[in-house]
Design an enzyme around this catalytic site. Structure first.
Site, PDB file in Angstrom:
ATOM      1  N   CYS A   1       0.873  -1.152   0.051  1.00  0.00           N
ATOM      2  CA  CYS A   1      -0.035  -0.114  -0.148  1.00  0.00           C
ATOM      3  C   CYS A   1       0.724   1.368  -0.148  1.00  0.00           C
ATOM      4  O   CYS A   1       0.369   2.384  -0.175  1.00  0.00           O
ATOM      5  CB  CYS A   1      -1.076  -0.109   1.026  1.00  0.00           C
ATOM      6  SG  CYS A   1      -1.977  -1.454   1.346  1.00  0.00           S
TER       7      CYS A   1
ATOM      8  N   HIS B   1      -2.868   6.660   2.589  1.00  0.00           N
ATOM      9  CA  HIS B   1      -3.524   5.619   1.870  1.00  0.00           C
ATOM     10  C   HIS B   1      -4.840   5.501   2.414  1.00  0.00           C
ATOM     11  O   HIS B   1      -5.164   5.403   3.685  1.00  0.00           O
ATOM     12  CB  HIS B   1      -2.555   4.425   2.336  1.00  0.00           C
ATOM     13  CG  HIS B   1      -3.063   3.130   2.142  1.00  0.00           C
ATOM     14  ND1 HIS B   1      -3.840   2.664   1.184  1.00  0.00           N
ATOM     15  CD2 HIS B   1      -3.360   2.032   3.133  1.00  0.00           C
ATOM     16  CE1 HIS B   1      -4.181   1.482   1.249  1.00  0.00           C
ATOM     17  NE2 HIS B   1      -3.988   1.037   2.351  1.00  0.00           N
TER      18      HIS B   1
ATOM     19  N   ASN C   1     -10.589   0.378  -0.507  1.00  0.00           N
ATOM     20  CA  ASN C   1      -8.944   0.258  -0.317  1.00  0.00           C
ATOM     21  C   ASN C   1      -8.406  -0.431  -1.579  1.00  0.00           C
ATOM     22  O   ASN C   1      -8.753  -1.459  -1.768  1.00  0.00           O
ATOM     23  CB  ASN C   1      -8.716  -0.652   1.044  1.00  0.00           C
ATOM     24  CG  ASN C   1      -7.286  -0.754   1.051  1.00  0.00           C
ATOM     25  OD1 ASN C   1      -6.434  -0.709   0.388  1.00  0.00           O
ATOM     26  ND2 ASN C   1      -6.868  -1.057   2.419  1.00  0.00           N
TER      27      ASN C   1
END
Length: 332
Positions: free
Chosen positions: A122, A257, A288
């Site tokens: 990520c 993020h 996500n």
């Protein structure tokens, strides 16, 4: 002794343009709860997510990455032949070789541009941004195309009600080029390799041994990730601001993020961001997307008028490894 010749260096680098693409299938919390044992209200309360995007079978990491990159290229005003390198941050490319970057370079007609993938989970886009910045400042490139792209729906474990509702599909891209003024601050990055098992993707041999699995699946210890983000990630975000020589009050935008809205809120409070700073909550209707979340969020905020060209933004990614990377950038 004969000296090694080096290339002329550039002073600085900056973001020139962005682009994004999202999976075309909208999956609401209500629909998600037909697949897992949960409620729409619980999912939204715990994560901030109301819906996520899943790609169709015809939408691949290559096609989504190409779409986002093509938009960024068009907005930059550059020709494909001017791109010197392409870096793709992803954990979703199921073919170890050739790289996804090479496939996308072919689709875009980038010619002999350097092309490679980066697995920073990520944090991948922020890792790639740091590499592009260094490549440009050392004279190895004039223009670098950076892409974050994921198709996590393929790797979502629908038997795990604690994570199945999190993940989504999409791509974000940016073109980074030389600049006379600083446009990308120093990166703050690192890892906590003692926490390798906190987030992980199954290996292919394990997955292929199960006849019910098509792809390796994601496993995550959500509470451990949340605890880490509250302490270490918040600390690293503050360091990135300090390394850029600014204060939280100088920021216009905070784009972390998009892992969980509660993490975003905790880090924002730790940084003591003033109300004048716009905090990104793109996760609400996106979910996500791992390495794609930061570039998608940058592009969508710019296109929706939530952020503007010239704004100072703190970006930070964090995920499996456990890895993190963040820097202050000036938006294109």
């Amino acid at each position: 002794m004969t000296a090694i010749k080096t290339r002329p260096v550039h002073g600085y680098s900056k973001f020139l343009s962005t682009g994004s693409a999202r999976g075309s299938r909208v999956v609401t919390n209500k629909e998600m709860c037909t697949l897992i044992d949960s409620t729409p209200e619980w999912i939204e309360q715990r994560t901030g997510i109301t819906e996520r995007r899943w790609a169709t079978n015809s939408e691949t990491v290559a096609s989504m990455g190409t779409t986002a990159a093509r938009t960024a290229l068009e907005r930059s005003g550059l020709e494909a032949s001017q791109i010197d390198a392409i870096i793709v941050a992803t954990v979703s490319h199921h073919r170890p070789s050739p790289s996804l970057a090479a496939y996308i370079a072919r689709e875009l007609g980038l010619g002999d541009a350097a092309a490679f993938d980066l697995n920073g989970a990520c944090a991948g886009f922020c890792y790639s941004t740091a590499l592009a910045d260094s490549m440009i400042r050392t004279g190895s490139a004039n223009y670098v195309l950076v892409i974050g792209v994921e198709k996590l729906s393929e790797m979502t474990n629908l038997d795990d009600r604690s994570t199945a509702f999190l993940f989504s599909d999409g791509a974000g891209a940016a073109i980074i080029g030389a600049s006379d003024e600083p446009g990308i601050g120093p990166v703050v990055w690192g890892s906590r390799s003692d926490q390798l098992k906190t987030i992980e993707l199954e290996d292919w041999p394990t997955a292929s041994a199960d006849p019910n699995k098509i792809h390796p699946l994601i496993r995550m210890e959500g509470r451990a990730v949340f605890k880490w983000a509250m302490t270490d990630v918040a600390k690293r975000a503050a360091e990135a601001i300090a390394e850029a020589g600014i204060t939280p009050a100088d920021l216009d935008v905070f784009i972390p993020h998009q892992a969980n809205d509660r993490i975003t809120d905790v880090v924002s409070r730790h940084l003591k961001l003033p109300e004048s700073v716009t905090v990104c909550h793109d996760i609400a209707d996106m979910g996500n997307t791992s390495a794609a979340s930061v570039p998608i969020a940058i592009d969508r905020m710019l296109q929706r008028g939530q952020a503007h060209s010239g704004d100072l933004a703190l970006i930070i990614g964090f995920g499996a490894g456990l890895v993190y990377a963040g820097q202050v950038i000036r938006l294109p």
